[in-house]
Design a protein around this motif. Sequence first.
Motif: not given
Length: 706
Positions: A261-262, A486-487, A534-536, A677, A694, A696, A698
């Motif tokens: 995820s990161s 969300s972002e 997470a990964h658009k 991130d 961007d 992210l 978590v």
Amino acid sequence: MRHHPASLDPLFKPRSIALIGASDDVARIGGRPLRYLREGGFKGAVYPVNPKRDTVQGIRSYDSVAALPEVPDVAILAVPAQGTVQALRDCADRKVKAAVVFSAGFAEASEEGRLAQEQIAGIARENGMRVLGPNCLGLFNAGIGYYGTFSAILDAAFVEPGPIAVVSQSGAYGSHIAHLARQRGLGIGQWITTGNECDIDVAEALRWVIDQGDVKVVMAYAEGIRDRDTFIEALEVARAKEKAVVFLKVGRSDVGAQAVSSHTAALAGSDAVFDAALRQYGAYRARTTAEHLDVTYACARGLYPTGNRFGIFTLSGGFGIQMADDASACGLDVAPMPEAAQDELKAMLPYASPRNPVDATAQALTDLPLMTSYIAAMLEKGGYYLFAGIFGSGPASPTFSAKLRQALRTATAGHEGRVLALSMSAPTEIVRAYENDGFLIFEDGSALVNALAALVWFRRSFDAAKQARTAPTATSRIAPPDGALSEHEAKSLLQAAGIAFPKEALVRPDEDAGAAAAAIGFPVVVKISSPDIAHKTEIGGVIVGPRDEAQARDAAHTILSRARDKRPDARIEGVIVSPMIRGGVETIVGVVRDPSFGPVVMFGLGGVLVEVLKDVTFRVAPFDVAEAQRMIREIRGFAVLEGVRGAPPADVDALAVMLSRLSQFAAHNDDVVESIDLNPVLVMPRGEGVMPLDALLVPRNAASRS
């Protein structure tokens, strides 16, 4: 539980010692320490405890700790593992302040052993007793003749006291490095091996030895650390006292769990973080045992140069050039002699090369006054803080050594504040004579240069620590988020901490993306906004470049449709519309939790430099702007930020402020944030700031559920 450093005083400076399991056989684990205490000059009382004997090695023996005529400061337990817990309870009942447990067979061996080790730790906690081990080789304090160890390196001779302390998790490594240091002519005051660390660990031992007035340098060895706060405190105190810590760290592993995820976590490894933490707090990381010893040897005098100008004297051009190459690679300045000084040297010896390296050729061996003049001129007129002479086997010559030594003494007289080193090969007694004259002696020229560069590194680290630190940025505590963010939510939280983002709009599925885009200004970027995606890019959730309202509406419609098709389970907030930003240098910034150090900040250049070269560095949070500046300059690709191929210099100052603010946020919210991130972060031309595009974040509760 944090202990005051002085709580180790009874362990290191006992007035009386009980040896439980004492043996008549000086080759046994219970016999060696008693022999060492008898012969090493310890002035306090030593009480062997062995119910089977009236005397041990000629000293009266006692049936039990309870039978001792006084309460010993420390008890050394040389009993089998199965008898250790009871022996420790007996010590606790007698109010013994500290104990050393030699036996193996505990947490390193089996589940049963782990449970027994927990019992030992419990006895220590409940009774305020400090316990070293189990599964350790013990310790010694050479200055008082106290050798509480069964290490065989003391069989032939004791270690002389001196300015070095050794702190090692591994008994074998601790013994080996002490043996090598003794061979090198170095004295060791304090030596401790921590073994399984059921109570006393490397961090606490390090903290204690740094407080000792006779210690100038510490050789440390560990696979990792348990007590982050004490470890950092120890390194900071060492730096403030200008005591060098030379660390050999072994073991490499990935942080691992959140790598998917990161992006930051995927790039972070425990070893890379440990490496950066040592630099951050002023400890030098040795890569090999030889370097461990060489750098310690150089630091043992406590003399650190105030600059990095390095003068090299040689009788052979080739050796001089090799040393100059090594020096340049290590960041030393092999600056030439001033022109006037070169002319003077040239007049003395027309075919010499007086630039730097100063090559006086083999002629100087037959004319030692000439060599004296050359070296004296280098030290008086060259402005060199460090000097090295290359002499090979010359000092070992029976017909030449004494005259050469006298010539060097004459040439360097009055320059005791400079770091003077010689590359040479000679018998030990000759090496010691040159060392007594103030020279550092190395056989290998590359090792010499590396050690001198380490001295310069320590000087800079000591000086940096004296500079006033900027006050921490006021940053907010955030409430634990209810699951993934969300972002848009992540950016909102980070903006409260002073991290600036380009203006953007969150457009709900039933709202007009075209109007929002017009308000932002074309061209724009349209992205899906969902805490579950997470990964658009993997779902086609990013469209770059809409130039009018119609294109923006189409982009939003397309992205929402793709999200429904590919991730029907995802919660959809809508789309983010943000300005399309060009220019700047692409970088990546992040935060990840390290198992040893907690939140750490990562920085690196973006794109291929991160993916392929992993050109990133780390700092333990929190840190100030000055530390962020040092962090930025560590990456191999820093020149890109300075401006290449006509590009303007990037706004490194704004980047440093952002990194420091992020570190403060991460430290203040350590219990809430698992990773962050910011990728990419565009560093714009100087004066134009940074643009994180961007985000992210978590949360720890979301990470634990994933």
